[in-house]
Design a protein around this motif. Structure first.
Motif, short mmCIF file in Angstrom:
data_model
loop_
_atom_site.label_atom_id
_atom_site.label_comp_id
_atom_site.label_asym_id
_atom_site.label_seq_id
_atom_site.Cartn_x
_atom_site.Cartn_y
_atom_site.Cartn_z
N GLU A 98 0.81 -1.22 0.00
CA GLU A 98 0.00 0.00 0.00
C GLU A 98 0.85 1.27 0.00
O GLU A 98 0.53 2.24 -0.69
CB GLU A 98 -0.92 0.00 1.23
CG GLU A 98 -2.00 -1.06 1.21
CD GLU A 98 -2.74 -1.13 2.53
OE1 GLU A 98 -2.41 -0.33 3.44
OE2 GLU A 98 -3.63 -1.98 2.67
N MET A 99 1.93 1.28 0.77
CA MET A 99 2.71 2.50 0.97
C MET A 99 4.01 2.52 0.18
O MET A 99 4.72 3.54 0.20
CB MET A 99 3.01 2.67 2.46
CG MET A 99 1.77 2.68 3.35
SD MET A 99 2.16 2.93 5.11
CE MET A 99 2.82 4.60 5.06
N LEU B 28 -1.60 -12.79 -10.96
CA LEU B 28 -0.47 -12.20 -10.26
C LEU B 28 -0.67 -10.72 -9.96
O LEU B 28 -0.15 -10.21 -8.96
CB LEU B 28 0.82 -12.41 -11.06
CG LEU B 28 1.28 -13.86 -11.24
CD1 LEU B 28 2.63 -13.89 -11.96
CD2 LEU B 28 1.38 -14.58 -9.90
N ASP B 29 -1.39 -10.02 -10.83
CA ASP B 29 -1.59 -8.60 -10.57
C ASP B 29 -2.42 -8.38 -9.31
O ASP B 29 -2.20 -7.42 -8.55
CB ASP B 29 -2.23 -7.91 -11.78
CG ASP B 29 -3.60 -8.48 -12.12
OD1 ASP B 29 -3.85 -9.66 -11.81
OD2 ASP B 29 -4.42 -7.76 -12.71
N ARG B 30 -3.37 -9.28 -9.03
CA ARG B 30 -4.20 -9.13 -7.83
C ARG B 30 -3.48 -9.54 -6.56
O ARG B 30 -3.98 -9.32 -5.45
CB ARG B 30 -5.50 -9.93 -7.99
CG ARG B 30 -6.34 -9.55 -9.20
CD ARG B 30 -6.72 -8.09 -9.19
NE ARG B 30 -7.78 -7.79 -8.26
CZ ARG B 30 -9.03 -7.51 -8.60
NH1 ARG B 30 -9.37 -7.47 -9.88
NH2 ARG B 30 -9.94 -7.25 -7.68
N LEU B 31 -2.29 -10.12 -6.73
CA LEU B 31 -1.45 -10.45 -5.58
C LEU B 31 -0.38 -9.39 -5.35
O LEU B 31 0.41 -9.49 -4.41
CB LEU B 31 -0.78 -11.81 -5.77
CG LEU B 31 -1.70 -13.02 -5.97
CD1 LEU B 31 -0.87 -14.29 -6.10
CD2 LEU B 31 -2.70 -13.15 -4.83
N GLY B 32 -0.34 -8.39 -6.23
CA GLY B 32 0.69 -7.37 -6.13
C GLY B 32 2.03 -7.82 -6.67
O GLY B 32 3.05 -7.21 -6.37
N LEU B 33 2.02 -8.87 -7.49
CA LEU B 33 3.27 -9.42 -8.03
C LEU B 33 3.51 -9.02 -9.47
O LEU B 33 4.60 -9.28 -10.01
CB LEU B 33 3.25 -10.96 -7.94
CG LEU B 33 3.13 -11.56 -6.53
CD1 LEU B 33 3.07 -13.08 -6.62
CD2 LEU B 33 4.30 -11.12 -5.67
N LEU B 34 2.53 -8.42 -10.13
CA LEU B 34 2.67 -8.06 -11.54
C LEU B 34 2.07 -6.67 -11.77
O LEU B 34 0.89 -6.44 -11.49
CB LEU B 34 1.97 -9.09 -12.43
CG LEU B 34 2.10 -8.90 -13.94
CD1 LEU B 34 3.55 -9.08 -14.37
CD2 LEU B 34 1.21 -9.89 -14.69
N GLY B 35 2.89 -5.76 -12.28
CA GLY B 35 2.41 -4.41 -12.51
C GLY B 35 2.26 -3.64 -11.20
O GLY B 35 2.58 -4.13 -10.12
#
Length: 332
Positions: free
Chosen positions: A121-122, A269-276
């Motif tokens: 988040e930060m 992966l994007d919804r895990l914060g691992l992609l983009g």
């Protein structure tokens, strides 16, 4: 003393040694998980490893086979080699199979996921400041860690946990930890066999022990209820839907391992914060599983055997070696 040398990797174990090791391991696992025909499936699920029919209809990279050295990009031939090589060298991996711990929305999120969520988040800089301020403070209010003491270590965007670590977390969440009531009573009797001045203190300890046991019992009942619900809902192919926007963010690959709420799911992966950088994983997430209308929370984690993931490609991050030093040596 015992003069017998323990067997090393280069020395095969004797039959008694193997049997003793197997018995010790079974005893350890049975303290945390219900009786089952072996613990292989439990360990495999906690380790985030899919196999057999779970790999069907998915590419090798989506199943993390390159992380397990199960495929080669320099030799062949094998079925699907062209697609696999093209995905590795030119494509982007948008989905992968990951271990996911499912909990109730009323359960307090554990610290590893809180810290991961704060960093996502930060950002790394602000997230570390927040974490070191909130979690690193000692009794005197000073920070217990500083960025300098981290020695260049960069926390991953999600907790990185071993199968043993995941099992320990599950045991705590399910209330499967040894009770301290009997031990506390025994210690009180030993330290004060005749009673007397410490009677009130002993009674207070007994009361605290009973309260802890009651809390553990509540956790056990809640854990058993959650396991039964997931056993019916979390079937292979069932969708995982984010309640926030109604989008499907994953598909269940394997149901929870016996005695746990950890399952394998092919997740975006994007919804895990691992992609983009458009999407972030949030510790306050709420999901729906299959056709159920009941909300749950998902806590994904990265197995220890995973490398660092490149947020631009969803593949292993490759660090370019610096050649400046070599060129300077050549000039000399």
């Amino acid at each position: 003393g015992n003069d017998r040398q323990s067997s090393s990797p280069s020395q095969p174990q004797t039959r008694p040694e193997r049997e003793l090791r197997q018995k010790t391991f079974e005893t350890l696992m049975n303290n945390h998980f219900p009786p089952a025909p072996g613990t292989y499936r439990v360990l495999r699920t906690l380790s985030g490893i899919a196999e057999g029919s779970e790999l069907a209809t998915r590419t090798a990279l989506e199943c993390n086979l390159e992380f397990l050295n199960a495929i080669s990009f320099s030799k062949g031939c094998y079925l699907g080699q062209e697609l696999t090589a093209r995905s590795q060298f030119t494509g982007v991996v948008r989905k992968r199979i990951v271990p996911v711990m499912v909990v109730g929305t009323e359960m307090e999120v554990l610290r590893p996921w809180v810290m991961a969520s704060v960093i996502q988040e930060m950002g790394l800089e602000g997230g570390l400041d927040k974490i070191l301020g909130d979690f690193g403070a000692g009794e005197d209010g000073e920070k217990g860690k500083t960025k300098l003491e981290l020695g260049g270590y960069v926390p991953p965007p999600l907790p990185k946990i071993s199968s043993a670590g995941a099992g320990g977390i599950v045991a705590i969440m399910m209330g499967s930890v040894p009770t301290t009531a009997s031990s506390t009573t025994a210690e009180s009797e030993t330290s004060n066999p005749q009673g007397g001045e410490n009677v009130e203190e002993d009674e207070e300890q007994d009361l605290e022990a009973k309260q802890r046991e009651e809390e553990l019992q509540k956790m056990r009942l809640a854990g058993e209820s959650l396991q039964k619900e997931l056993a019916e809902l979390a079937e292979p192919g069932a969708s995982i839907v984010d309640k926030r926007d109604g989008k499907t963010i994953g598909k269940i690959v394997a149901p929870p391992a016996p005695g746990t709420t950890v399952l394998l799911a092919q997740m975006r992966l994007d919804r895990l914060g691992l992609l983009g950088d458009k999407e972030k994983w949030s510790r306050t997430n709420r999901i729906l599983i299959g056709d159920s209308t009941k909300e749950y929370r998902y806590l994904p984690y990265l197995p220890l055997w995973w490398p660092e993931i490149d947020p631009e490609t969803g593949k292993e991050k490759v660090v370019e070696e610096e050649e400046d030093g070599e060129e300077e040596l050549d000039d000399l």
